[in-house]
Design a protein around this motif. Structure first.
Motif, PDB file in Angstrom:
ATOM      1  N   MET A   1       0.783  -1.237   0.002  1.00 46.19           N
ATOM      2  CA  MET A   1       0.178  -0.409  -0.075  1.00 46.19           C
ATOM      3  C   MET A   1       0.886   1.304   0.295  1.00 46.19           C
ATOM      4  SD  MET A   1      -3.419  -1.242   3.209  1.00 46.19           S
ATOM      5  CE  MET A   1      -4.137  -0.194   2.795  1.00 46.19           C
ATOM      6  N   SER A   2       0.104   2.453  -0.896  1.00 47.63           N
ATOM      7  CA  SER A   2       1.255   3.340  -0.047  1.00 47.63           C
ATOM      8  C   SER A   2       1.493   3.976   0.783  1.00 47.63           C
ATOM      9  CB  SER A   2       0.126   5.483  -1.365  1.00 47.63           C
ATOM     10  OG  SER A   2      -0.113   4.168  -2.240  1.00 47.63           O
ATOM     11  N   GLU A   3       2.591   4.646   0.870  1.00 50.22           N
ATOM     12  CA  GLU A   3       3.262   5.753   2.285  1.00 50.22           C
ATOM     13  C   GLU A   3       1.755   6.168   3.018  1.00 50.22           C
ATOM     14  OE1 GLU A   3       6.084   7.837   1.868  1.00 50.22           O
ATOM     15  OE2 GLU A   3       6.720   7.550   3.900  1.00 50.22           O
ATOM     16  N   GLN A   4       2.017   6.420   3.997  1.00 43.75           N
ATOM     17  CA  GLN A   4       1.091   6.655   5.031  1.00 43.75           C
ATOM     18  C   GLN A   4       1.374   7.730   5.607  1.00 43.75           C
ATOM     19  OE1 GLN A   4      -1.824   4.348   7.414  1.00 43.75           O
ATOM     20  NE2 GLN A   4      -0.301   2.737   6.818  1.00 43.75           N
ATOM     21  N   THR A  71      -7.265   2.814   8.724  1.00 49.62           N
ATOM     22  CA  THR A  71      -7.529   1.812   9.072  1.00 49.62           C
ATOM     23  C   THR A  71      -8.606   1.114   8.820  1.00 49.62           C
ATOM     24  OG1 THR A  71      -7.035   3.181  11.754  1.00 49.62           O
ATOM     25  CG2 THR A  71      -8.081   1.337  11.332  1.00 49.62           C
ATOM     26  N   GLU A  72      -9.047   1.367   8.353  1.00 50.64           N
ATOM     27  CA  GLU A  72     -10.642   0.411   7.455  1.00 50.64           C
ATOM     28  C   GLU A  72      -9.872  -0.502   6.445  1.00 50.64           C
ATOM     29  OE1 GLU A  72     -12.877  -0.329   9.641  1.00 50.64           O
ATOM     30  OE2 GLU A  72     -13.847   1.335  10.671  1.00 50.64           O
ATOM     31  N   LEU A  73      -9.624   0.710   6.172  1.00 51.96           N
ATOM     32  CA  LEU A  73      -9.283   0.224   4.297  1.00 51.96           C
ATOM     33  C   LEU A  73      -7.958  -0.806   4.853  1.00 51.96           C
ATOM     34  CD1 LEU A  73      -8.945   2.693   2.453  1.00 51.96           C
ATOM     35  CD2 LEU A  73     -10.290   0.831   1.971  1.00 51.96           C
ATOM     36  N   ALA A  74      -6.905  -0.843   5.563  1.00 47.40           N
ATOM     37  CA  ALA A  74      -6.183  -1.663   6.223  1.00 47.40           C
ATOM     38  C   ALA A  74      -6.841  -3.313   6.376  1.00 47.40           C
ATOM     39  CB  ALA A  74      -4.425  -1.120   6.893  1.00 47.40           C
ATOM     40  N   ARG A  75      -8.011  -2.800   7.003  1.00 49.53           N
ATOM     41  CA  ARG A  75      -8.276  -4.478   7.710  1.00 49.53           C
ATOM     42  C   ARG A  75      -9.224  -5.323   6.885  1.00 49.53           C
ATOM     43  NH1 ARG A  75     -12.559  -3.889  12.683  1.00 49.53           N
ATOM     44  NH2 ARG A  75     -13.463  -6.372  13.036  1.00 49.53           N
ATOM     45  N   TRP A  76      -9.759  -4.264   5.538  1.00 52.82           N
ATOM     46  CA  TRP A  76     -10.393  -4.745   5.027  1.00 52.82           C
ATOM     47  C   TRP A  76     -10.814  -5.004   3.452  1.00 52.82           C
ATOM     48  CZ3 TRP A  76     -14.042  -7.518   8.182  1.00 52.82           C
ATOM     49  CH2 TRP A  76     -14.240  -6.701   9.384  1.00 52.82           C
ATOM     50  N   ARG A  77      -9.503  -4.101   3.219  1.00 54.27           N
ATOM     51  CA  ARG A  77      -8.997  -4.231   1.579  1.00 54.27           C
ATOM     52  C   ARG A  77      -7.500  -4.145   2.173  1.00 54.27           C
ATOM     53  NH1 ARG A  77     -14.415  -5.075   1.626  1.00 54.27           N
ATOM     54  NH2 ARG A  77     -15.164  -4.400  -0.375  1.00 54.27           N
ATOM     55  N   PRO A  78      -6.690  -5.137   2.698  1.00 54.23           N
ATOM     56  CA  PRO A  78      -5.284  -5.042   2.742  1.00 54.23           C
ATOM     57  C   PRO A  78      -4.328  -5.173   1.623  1.00 54.23           C
ATOM     58  CG  PRO A  78      -6.302  -7.086   3.836  1.00 54.23           C
ATOM     59  CD  PRO A  78      -7.284  -5.924   3.244  1.00 54.23           C
ATOM     60  N   ALA A  81      -3.996  -0.903  -2.986  1.00 55.69           N
ATOM     61  CA  ALA A  81      -3.677   0.704  -2.492  1.00 55.69           C
ATOM     62  C   ALA A  81      -4.366   1.543  -1.987  1.00 55.69           C
ATOM     63  CB  ALA A  81      -2.339   0.537  -4.096  1.00 55.69           C
ATOM     64  N   VAL A  82      -3.656   2.452  -1.866  1.00 57.99           N
ATOM     65  CA  VAL A  82      -4.230   4.043  -1.412  1.00 57.99           C
ATOM     66  C   VAL A  82      -3.851   5.247  -1.778  1.00 57.99           C
ATOM     67  CG1 VAL A  82      -5.729   4.833   0.962  1.00 57.99           C
ATOM     68  CG2 VAL A  82      -5.419   2.528   0.533  1.00 57.99           C
ATOM     69  N   LEU A  83      -4.681   6.404  -2.164  1.00 60.11           N
ATOM     70  CA  LEU A  83      -3.743   7.257  -2.401  1.00 60.11           C
ATOM     71  C   LEU A  83      -4.899   8.605  -2.114  1.00 60.11           C
ATOM     72  CD1 LEU A  83      -1.822   9.741  -3.865  1.00 60.11           C
ATOM     73  CD2 LEU A  83      -3.993   9.770  -5.699  1.00 60.11           C
ATOM     74  N   SER A  84      -4.040   8.535  -0.485  1.00 58.76           N
ATOM     75  CA  SER A  84      -5.269   9.619   0.502  1.00 58.76           C
ATOM     76  C   SER A  84      -4.523  11.424  -0.086  1.00 58.76           C
ATOM     77  CB  SER A  84      -5.177   9.521   1.987  1.00 58.76           C
ATOM     78  OG  SER A  84      -5.516   9.857   2.269  1.00 58.76           O
ATOM     79  N   ASP A 108       1.958   0.393  -9.995  1.00 66.97           N
ATOM     80  CA  ASP A 108       1.660  -0.642 -10.015  1.00 66.97           C
ATOM     81  C   ASP A 108       0.359  -2.036  -9.024  1.00 66.97           C
ATOM     82  OD1 ASP A 108       4.928  -0.292 -11.352  1.00 66.97           O
ATOM     83  OD2 ASP A 108       5.368  -0.670  -9.349  1.00 66.97           O
ATOM     84  N   ALA A 109      -0.732  -1.738  -8.553  1.00 66.36           N
ATOM     85  CA  ALA A 109      -1.423  -1.487  -8.558  1.00 66.36           C
ATOM     86  C   ALA A 109      -2.473  -2.133  -9.072  1.00 66.36           C
ATOM     87  CB  ALA A 109      -2.048  -1.387  -6.649  1.00 66.36           C
ATOM     88  N   SER A 110      -3.679  -3.217  -8.775  1.00 68.03           N
ATOM     89  CA  SER A 110      -4.327  -3.415  -9.630  1.00 68.03           C
ATOM     90  C   SER A 110      -5.837  -2.788  -9.301  1.00 68.03           C
ATOM     91  CB  SER A 110      -5.147  -4.462  -9.998  1.00 68.03           C
ATOM     92  OG  SER A 110      -5.033  -5.808  -8.770  1.00 68.03           O
ATOM     93  N   ARG A 111      -5.931  -2.513  -8.038  1.00 70.33           N
ATOM     94  CA  ARG A 111      -6.743  -1.844  -7.581  1.00 70.33           C
ATOM     95  C   ARG A 111      -6.323  -0.570  -6.119  1.00 70.33           C
ATOM     96  NH1 ARG A 111     -11.918  -4.332  -5.770  1.00 70.33           N
ATOM     97  NH2 ARG A 111     -11.419  -3.917  -3.666  1.00 70.33           N
ATOM     98  N   VAL A 112      -6.850   0.394  -6.322  1.00 74.10           N
ATOM     99  CA  VAL A 112      -6.767   1.487  -5.518  1.00 74.10           C
ATOM    100  C   VAL A 112      -7.974   2.526  -5.394  1.00 74.10           C
ATOM    101  CG1 VAL A 112      -5.157   3.873  -5.963  1.00 74.10           C
ATOM    102  CG2 VAL A 112      -4.006   1.804  -7.221  1.00 74.10           C
ATOM    103  N   TRP A 113      -7.461   2.990  -3.895  1.00 81.43           N
ATOM    104  CA  TRP A 113      -8.665   3.603  -3.511  1.00 81.43           C
ATOM    105  C   TRP A 113      -8.170   4.739  -2.913  1.00 81.43           C
ATOM    106  CZ3 TRP A 113     -13.569   1.842  -2.095  1.00 81.43           C
ATOM    107  CH2 TRP A 113     -13.067   0.242  -2.015  1.00 81.43           C
ATOM    108  N   ILE A 114      -9.031   6.226  -3.562  1.00 82.76           N
ATOM    109  CA  ILE A 114      -8.376   7.246  -3.826  1.00 82.76           C
ATOM    110  C   ILE A 114      -9.475   8.497  -2.830  1.00 82.76           C
ATOM    111  CG2 ILE A 114      -7.861   9.325  -5.730  1.00 82.76           C
ATOM    112  CD1 ILE A 114      -7.871   7.211  -7.478  1.00 82.76           C
ATOM    113  N   VAL A 115      -9.245   8.561  -1.681  1.00 88.54           N
ATOM    114  CA  VAL A 115     -10.097   9.206  -0.975  1.00 88.54           C
ATOM    115  C   VAL A 115      -9.554  10.772  -0.010  1.00 88.54           C
ATOM    116  CG1 VAL A 115      -9.958   7.389   0.384  1.00 88.54           C
ATOM    117  CG2 VAL A 115      -8.366   7.834   0.737  1.00 88.54           C
TER     118      VAL A 115
END
Length: 296
Positions: A1-4, A71-78, A81-84, A108-115
Motif C-alpha cells: 500500500m502507499s506510504e501513509q 485503518t479500515e482499508l488496511a483491515r478490510w482491503r489489505p 493500494a491507497v491514495l489519500s 503497480d496495483a490493480s486496485r487503488v482507493w482514492i480518498v
C-alpha cells in the motif's frame, strides 16, 4: 500500500469512533460504508472541539477522517493500494527513471482507493455550514472506461445524505427554467470563483450558484440543484474521483474542460480541471469553454 502518514497523539477530548461492525463485501456498498464512517467521526470532532480555533479544527478533522479510512482499508482491503490527500508526499509527481523518490505502490496495483478524508475544510471549520464532504472512490486496472473508476461514494455528513454508486441516483430532470429558456446554473466557489468562470457565465447567460466543496458542487449537479460544475486552477485526483464516479454512473457528462477524458491513478496525481454537467448541455458548454480557457 502507499506510504501513509505516521501516527500522532490523539487530540484531548476526541472520542474513539463507535465500531462500524462488518462492512459490506460489495465495493460500491463498502465505499458508502467507509464514507459514512468517516463522516460520523468528522461530526464528532466538530462537536468535541467547537469552532473557536478554525485552524485546529481543520487539522483535527483531516487527521481523524484520514486515520479512520486508512485503518479500515488496511483491515478490510489489505491487498489494495491507497491514495489519500493526507498521505505523506501525496502530491509528488513520479517520473520513470527518477531516483529521488520511491515509486508509489499504487502505480503497480490493480486496485487503488482514492480518498479525500475531508473535502471542504474551510466549510467544515465554520459553524452551521453543511457544504463539506468525504470522498471514497475505487480505481481498478481491469476496466472499460478511461477513468477506470469502479465505485464511489460522496458523504455529506452535515446534510445527513450520501450519494454512491451502490444506489445510483436517477438522472436529474430537465429544470423548468432550462426548459423555458432560463439561465444555466453553474455551481461555483463561494469564496474564490475563477475569473474565467465569471466570464463564461456572462457569455452563455448562466447564473453562478455559490457553494463549498467540489464534492458538494458535483452532488448539486447530480441532484438537479445545479446544471453544471466547471473548475480550473488546481485540483488533485482525490478532489474529483468519488463524485465523478457517481456522476458518471448517473449518466452525466464528466471530462476535462477541453473535452478530453478524465484519468485517475496517474504518476502525477494533479488533475487540475474538470466539467460535470447534463449531457444535453455538454456541447454548448464545452464550446463556450474554448473561448474562455485559462492561459497556461
Amino acid at each position: 500500500m502507499s506510504e501513509q502518514t505516521g501516527t500522532s497523539p490523539r487530540i484531548a477530548g476526541q472520542r474513539e469512533p463507535e465500531s462500524g461492525g462488518t462492512p459490506p463485501v460489495n465495493d460500491s456498498a463498502f465505499a458508502r460504508w467507509l464514507a459514512d464512517r468517516a463522516g460520523q467521526v468528522l461530526l464528532q470532532v466538530r462537536e468535541d472541539m467547537g469552532y473557536a480555533d478554525g485552524k485546529a479544527l481543520k487539522a483535527a478533522g483531516d487527521k481523524a477522517a484520514h486515520d479512520l479510512l486508512r485503518t479500515e482499508l488496511a483491515r478490510w482491503r489489505p491487498a489494495d493500494a491507497v491514495l489519500s490527500e493526507e498521505d505523506d508526499h501525496s502530491r509528488v509527481a513520479w517520473q520513470d527513471g527518477e531516483q529521488a523518490t520511491v515509486r508509489p505502490d499504487r502505480l503497480d496495483a490493480s486496485r487503488v482507493w482514492i480518498v479525500d478524508p475531508l473535502d471542504g475544510t474551510r466549510e467544515f471549520s465554520e459553524e452551521g455550514r453543511t457544504d463539506w464532504a468525504v470522498h471514497v472512490a475505487l480505481w481498478t486496472a481491469d476496466c472499460s472506461s478511461p477513468s477506470c473508476l469502479a465505485a464511489g461514494a460522496v458523504a455529506m455528513p452535515a446534510q445527513h445524505r450520501t450519494l454512491g454508486t451502490d444506489h445510483t441516483p436517477a438522472y436529474p430532470p430537465l429544470p423548468l427554467a432550462a426548459a423555458t429558456g432560463g439561465p444555466i446554473r453553474i455551481a461555483a466557489s463561494r469564496t474564490r470563483p475563477p475569473a474565467f468562470v465569471t466570464a463564461l457565465a456572462e457569455d452563455i447567460g448562466a447564473e453562478l450558484v455559490p457553494m463549498g466543496s467540489a464534492g458538494v458542487k458535483i452532488a448539486a449537479v447530480i441532484n438537479g440543484d445545479a446544471d453544471a460544475y466547471v473548475h480550473a486552477g488546481g485540483q488533485y485526483e482525490w478532489d474529483s474521483a468519488a463524485p465523478v464516479a457517481v456522476a458518471s454512473a448517473t449518466g452525466l457528462h464528466a471530462s476535462r474542460i477541453d473535452g478530453s477524458e478524465l484519468k485517475y491513478n496517474q504518476a502525477d496525481p494533479k488533475l487540475p480541471d474538470l466539467v460535470v454537467c447534463r449531457k444535453d448541455l455538454a456541447p454548448r458548454l464545452l464550446a463556450a469553454l474554448q473561448r474562455h480557457l485559462p492561459l497556461t
